[in-house]
Design an enzyme around this catalytic site. Structure first.
Site, PDB file in Angstrom:
ATOM      1  N   CYS A 121       0.867  -1.183   0.000  1.00  0.00           N
ATOM      2  CA  CYS A 121       0.000   0.000   0.000  1.00  0.00           C
ATOM      3  C   CYS A 121       0.902   1.230   0.000  1.00  0.00           C
ATOM      4  O   CYS A 121       1.950   1.228  -0.626  1.00  0.00           O
ATOM      5  CB  CYS A 121      -0.971  -0.031   1.189  1.00  0.00           C
ATOM      6  SG  CYS A 121      -0.185  -0.017   2.801  1.00  0.00           S
ATOM      7  N   ARG A 122       0.524   2.263   0.729  1.00  0.00           N
ATOM      8  CA  ARG A 122       1.372   3.455   0.799  1.00  0.00           C
ATOM      9  C   ARG A 122       2.448   3.303   1.865  1.00  0.00           C
ATOM     10  O   ARG A 122       3.600   3.647   1.652  1.00  0.00           O
ATOM     11  CB  ARG A 122       0.528   4.713   1.081  1.00  0.00           C
ATOM     12  CG  ARG A 122       1.346   5.997   1.065  1.00  0.00           C
ATOM     13  CD  ARG A 122       0.530   7.235   1.390  1.00  0.00           C
ATOM     14  NE  ARG A 122      -0.096   7.163   2.699  1.00  0.00           N
ATOM     15  CZ  ARG A 122       0.525   7.399   3.851  1.00  0.00           C
ATOM     16  NH1 ARG A 122       1.798   7.719   3.866  1.00  0.00           N
ATOM     17  NH2 ARG A 122      -0.127   7.320   4.993  1.00  0.00           N
TER      18      ARG A 122
END
Length: 122
Positions: free
Chosen positions: A87-88
């Site tokens: 993800c981030r």
């Protein structure tokens, strides 16, 4: 005597909790993630569709973290499939990994954040 009892209790707690703590901390190593990807692991970006559209790893599919278990079941993805999630920052991919593990997926890895993975690409 009370001190000895407290000490034994502390030792017991640490004995029980340390394996859990080390298991929970697994993942987020870009080098390990890339080894798995190069060995053929499925790569799943669990960010939003907008984040994915702004940039993602080559070959990654996008399944938002909230939908991961249902989508894996819908797509008939084998429970023994090698999967790298990212993800981030690694938080959402960790949540997605927990969801998959709860559903019986045995070979998942939290690859951490997109930027870290992209920077470490071999």
């Amino acid at each position: 005597m009370k001190l000895l009892t407290l000490w034994r209790g502390l030792v017991l707690c640490l004995t029980l909790l340390l394996p859990i703590a080390s298991w929970a901390g697994e993942g987020k190593d870009p080098a390990v993630a890339w080894q798995k990807i190069q060995a053929g692991a499925m790569v799943v970006d669990v960010r939003t569709a907008e984040e994915y559209a702004a940039g993602h790893l080559d070959g990654a599919i996008n399944i938002p973290f909230e939908q991961i278990a249902a989508e894996f079941a819908k797509r008939g993805i084998a429970k023994d499939a090698e999967v790298v999630l990212y993800c981030r920052s690694g938080r959402r991919s960790g949540i997605a990994q927990d969801s998959l593990v709860a559903e019986g997926y045995e070979h998942t890895y939290n690859g951490g954040g997109f930027e870290s993975l992209a920077a470490a690409k071999p």
